[in-house]
Write an enzyme that holds these catalytic residues in place. Structure first.
Site, PDB file in Angstrom:
ATOM      1  N   LYS A  47     -10.278  -3.646  -4.355  1.00  0.00           N
ATOM      2  CA  LYS A  47     -11.002  -2.373  -4.470  1.00  0.00           C
ATOM      3  C   LYS A  47     -10.123  -1.298  -5.072  1.00  0.00           C
ATOM      4  O   LYS A  47     -10.608  -0.342  -5.665  1.00  0.00           O
ATOM      5  CB  LYS A  47     -11.393  -1.865  -3.073  1.00  0.00           C
ATOM      6  CG  LYS A  47     -12.490  -2.622  -2.379  1.00  0.00           C
ATOM      7  CD  LYS A  47     -12.599  -2.118  -0.934  1.00  0.00           C
ATOM      8  CE  LYS A  47     -13.634  -2.869  -0.132  1.00  0.00           C
ATOM      9  NZ  LYS A  47     -13.577  -2.563   1.295  1.00  0.00           N
ATOM     10  N   LYS A  52      -4.563 -10.217  -6.716  1.00  0.00           N
ATOM     11  CA  LYS A  52      -5.884 -10.467  -6.135  1.00  0.00           C
ATOM     12  C   LYS A  52      -6.888  -9.420  -6.618  1.00  0.00           C
ATOM     13  O   LYS A  52      -6.503  -8.297  -6.967  1.00  0.00           O
ATOM     14  CB  LYS A  52      -5.809 -10.509  -4.600  1.00  0.00           C
ATOM     15  CG  LYS A  52      -5.439  -9.197  -3.975  1.00  0.00           C
ATOM     16  CD  LYS A  52      -5.648  -9.205  -2.458  1.00  0.00           C
ATOM     17  CE  LYS A  52      -5.474  -7.782  -1.963  1.00  0.00           C
ATOM     18  NZ  LYS A  52      -5.815  -7.520  -0.607  1.00  0.00           N
ATOM     19  N   LYS A  99       0.814  -1.217   0.000  1.00  0.00           N
ATOM     20  CA  LYS A  99       0.000   0.000   0.000  1.00  0.00           C
ATOM     21  C   LYS A  99       0.846   1.264   0.000  1.00  0.00           C
ATOM     22  O   LYS A  99       0.446   2.273  -0.585  1.00  0.00           O
ATOM     23  CB  LYS A  99      -0.947   0.010   1.209  1.00  0.00           C
ATOM     24  CG  LYS A  99      -2.094  -0.975   1.070  1.00  0.00           C
ATOM     25  CD  LYS A  99      -3.237  -0.623   1.997  1.00  0.00           C
ATOM     26  CE  LYS A  99      -4.380  -1.608   1.842  1.00  0.00           C
ATOM     27  NZ  LYS A  99      -5.455  -1.375   2.811  1.00  0.00           N
TER      28      LYS A  99
HETATM   29  P1  AMP Z   1     -11.146  -5.050   2.757  1.00  0.00           P
HETATM   30  O1  AMP Z   1     -11.965  -4.712   1.586  1.00  0.00           O
HETATM   31  O2  AMP Z   1      -9.688  -4.913   2.513  1.00  0.00           O
HETATM   32  O3  AMP Z   1     -11.622  -4.396   4.032  1.00  0.00           O
HETATM   33  O4  AMP Z   1     -11.364  -6.608   2.954  1.00  0.00           O
HETATM   34  C1  AMP Z   1     -12.500  -7.164   3.576  1.00  0.00           C
HETATM   35  C2  AMP Z   1     -12.403  -8.673   3.602  1.00  0.00           C
HETATM   36  O5  AMP Z   1     -12.430  -9.198   2.266  1.00  0.00           O
HETATM   37  C3  AMP Z   1     -11.113  -9.211   4.230  1.00  0.00           C
HETATM   38  O6  AMP Z   1     -11.427 -10.360   5.013  1.00  0.00           O
HETATM   39  C4  AMP Z   1     -10.280  -9.595   3.046  1.00  0.00           C
HETATM   40  O7  AMP Z   1      -9.355 -10.619   3.349  1.00  0.00           O
HETATM   41  C5  AMP Z   1     -11.332 -10.092   2.071  1.00  0.00           C
HETATM   42  N1  AMP Z   1     -10.867  -9.976   0.686  1.00  0.00           N
HETATM   43  C6  AMP Z   1     -10.484  -8.841   0.051  1.00  0.00           C
HETATM   44  N2  AMP Z   1     -10.096  -9.095  -1.218  1.00  0.00           N
HETATM   45  C7  AMP Z   1     -10.254 -10.448  -1.398  1.00  0.00           C
HETATM   46  C8  AMP Z   1     -10.040 -11.336  -2.510  1.00  0.00           C
HETATM   47  N3  AMP Z   1      -9.594 -10.887  -3.688  1.00  0.00           N
HETATM   48  N4  AMP Z   1     -10.308 -12.656  -2.319  1.00  0.00           N
HETATM   49  C9  AMP Z   1     -10.766 -13.115  -1.134  1.00  0.00           C
HETATM   50  N5  AMP Z   1     -10.987 -12.340  -0.061  1.00  0.00           N
HETATM   51  C10 AMP Z   1     -10.743 -11.010  -0.176  1.00  0.00           C
END
Ligand code: AMP
Ligand code: TRP
Length: 343
Positions: free
Chosen positions: A208, A205, A121
Site C-alpha cells: 500500500k 512486495k 517503516k
Molecule cells: P496490511 O495491509 O499491512 O494491514 O496487511 C493486511 C494483510 O495482507 C496481512 O496479512 C499481510 O500479511 C497481507 N499482505 C500485505 N501485503 C501482501 C503481499 N504483497 N502479499 C501477500 N500478502 C500481503
C-alpha cells in the site's frame, strides 16, 4: 530432555487483522482475504479492522472511520459472512489496549529491535518514528491473545510478528507459572498467495505504501486500469518458460505466473503448460482478463455495501459486542494472574 509442561488445550480460534490505511491491493486479497474466507468454513473466526495499528503513523481523523468501514466492506465483499465470523473495529474493544500494556512489560527491547518491519517503516530516521510504531508488534500480540486465538492467517511479511506473539505468550505462561494459559498461535502464512510482489520490481512486495500506483493492482481499480497496469508491468524479452526452473532469476515473470496460478487455482506447472513459448503480448492480456473476472465482482459488492454505511456500522457494533464477550473473561483471568487489586 523431555518437556511435559502442559500446553494450551482450549478451543481453536482464528484471528486476523487488516489496517484501514490506503487501498487494499491484490496482495492483501490473495495473502489475507481469500484465506480468511476459507477459514470461516471450518473455524470460529474473528476478523478485525486494526485502526489502533493504523495510527502508528499519522492518519487523517476525518477519514479514519470511513476507511474502517471500507475494510469491513472489503471483508464482506470477499465472502466473509458476518453471521458466521466476527467483524469489528479494534478500537471498539478496550481489551486490546489494556493487554498491550501488560505485554509491554513482558516483551524485551531486544525482541522488538529485531523486527524488520519497524526497520523498513521507520527508515533512516528512527529518532522520529513514533513509540507506537516500535511497539506495533506487541499490540498485535495483544489482538491475538485477548481471544486466545490459535491460528492466524496472514501474508508472509507477518511471520516475524507471529514469532514475537509466541515468545510473549510463552514468557507470560512461564513468568506467572500458568502453563498452557495462552496458546502459542500458529501463523498460516504459506501457500501461493502469501507473497505477491510489486509489478515494477520483483524483489519488493506489493505494498500500500509504494509511491508508484503502477506497482500494485488495487481492489477498486476498474478493468481498464488493471489492463494498463499489467501492460506496463516489468518483464523481460524471453517468452514464458515451460518449466518452473525457467522462472529462476526472473522474479517479475515468476510473480506474474504466480498471480495467474493463485487467481485461477491452477498449479504453476499447469499455467506454464498453457502459456509455454508465448510472449507477454499474449500472457498479459490473459492475466488481465482473469484478474478482472475475479476482482470485479468483489469491487462491485464492496461499492454496494459502502452505499449503506448504516448497515456496516450495525455489523461492526454487533461484532464488537461479540468480540468483547470473548475477551472479557480472558482479561479477568489475566488481571487475576498478574495480581492486580480488585475489591
Ligand atoms: P496490511 O495491509 O499491512 O494491514 O496487511 C493486511 C494483510 O495482507 C496481512 O496479512 C499481510 O500479511 C497481507 N499482505 C500485505 N501485503 C501482501 C503481499 N504483497 N502479499 C501477500 N500478502 C500481503
Ligand atoms: N500487522 C498486520 C499487518 O500489517 C495487521 C495486524 C494487526 C494483524 N493485528 C493483527 C494481523 C493480528 C494478524 C493478527 O498486516
Amino acid at each position: 530432555m523431555t518437556d511435559d509442561t502442559p500446553t494450551y488445550s482450549g478451543p481453536e480460534r482464528v484471528f486476523s487483522g487488516v489496517q484501514p490505511t490506503g487501498d487494499l491491493h491484490l496482495g492483501n486479497y490473495l495473502g489475507a482475504l481469500v484465506k480468511f474466507v476459507a477459514m470461516q468454513e471450518s473455524h470460529d473466526c474473528i476478523f478485525c479492522v486494526v485502526d489502533l495499528h493504523a495510527i502508528t503513523v499519522p492518519q487523517d481523523p476525518g477519514q479514519l472511520a470511513s476507511k474502517t468501514r471500507e475494510i469491513a466492506a472489503a471483508f464482506m465483499a470477499a465472502g466473509i459472512d458476518p453471521e458466521r465470523a466476527i467483524i469489528f473495529a479494534q478500537s471498539a474493544v478496550p481489551a486490546h489496549v489494556e493487554l498491550a500494556w501488560y505485554f509491554n512489560c513482558i516483551a524485551r527491547m531486544g525482541w522488538l529491535e529485531r523486527m524488520t518491519q519497524f526497520k523498513d517503516k521507520a527508515g533512516k530516521d528512527r529518532e522520529r518514528a513514533s513509540v507506537g510504531l516500535f511497539d506495533y508488534p506487541v499490540l498485535q500480540a495483544a489482538d491475538i491473545l485477548a481471544y486466545k486465538a490459535t491460528h492466524v492467517p496472514v501474508g508472509e511479511d507477518q511471520k516475524q510478528h507471529l514469532e514475537l506473539t509466541r515468545d510473549i505468550a510463552d514468557r507470560f505462561n512461564r513468568d506467572f507459572a500458568v502453563p498452557g494459559f495462552f496458546p502459542l498461535p500458529d501463523p498460516l502464512a504459506e501457500g501461493p498467495g502469501a507473497r505477491i510482489m510489486s509489478l515494477k520490481d520483483g524483489s519488493k512486495k506489493m505494498s500500500k505504501s509504494d509511491l508508484s500506483d503502477l506497482s500494485r493492482i488495487n481492489l477498486i481499480d476498474d478493468a481498464d486500469t488493471i489492463s494498463k497496469k499489467l501492460r506496463k508491468a516489468k518483464t523481460d524479452p524471453a517468452p514464458i518458460p515451460d518449466t518452473a526452473e525457467g522462472l529462476e532469476g526472473r522474479p517479475e515473470v515468476d510473480n506474474l505466473v504466480n498471480i495467474y496460478a493463485t487467481l485461477s487455482g491452477l498449479e504453476t506447472g499447469q499455467v506454464l503448460e498453457r502459456f509455454a513459448g508465448e510472449g507477454f503480448g499474449v500472457f498479459k492480456p490473459a492475466l488481465a482478463e482473469l484478474a478482472v473476472e475475479k476482482l470485479s465482482p468483489v469491487t462491485q459488492k464492496m461499492r454496494e455495501l459502502m452505499d449503506d454505511p448504516g448497515e456496516i456500522d450495525r455489523i461492526l457494533a454487533e461484532g464488537a459486542a461479540k468480540a468483547e464477550a470473548i475477551a472479557t473473561p480472558v482479561m479477568e483471568e489475566v488481571r487475576q494472574i498478574m495480581g492486580f487489586w480488585r475489591a
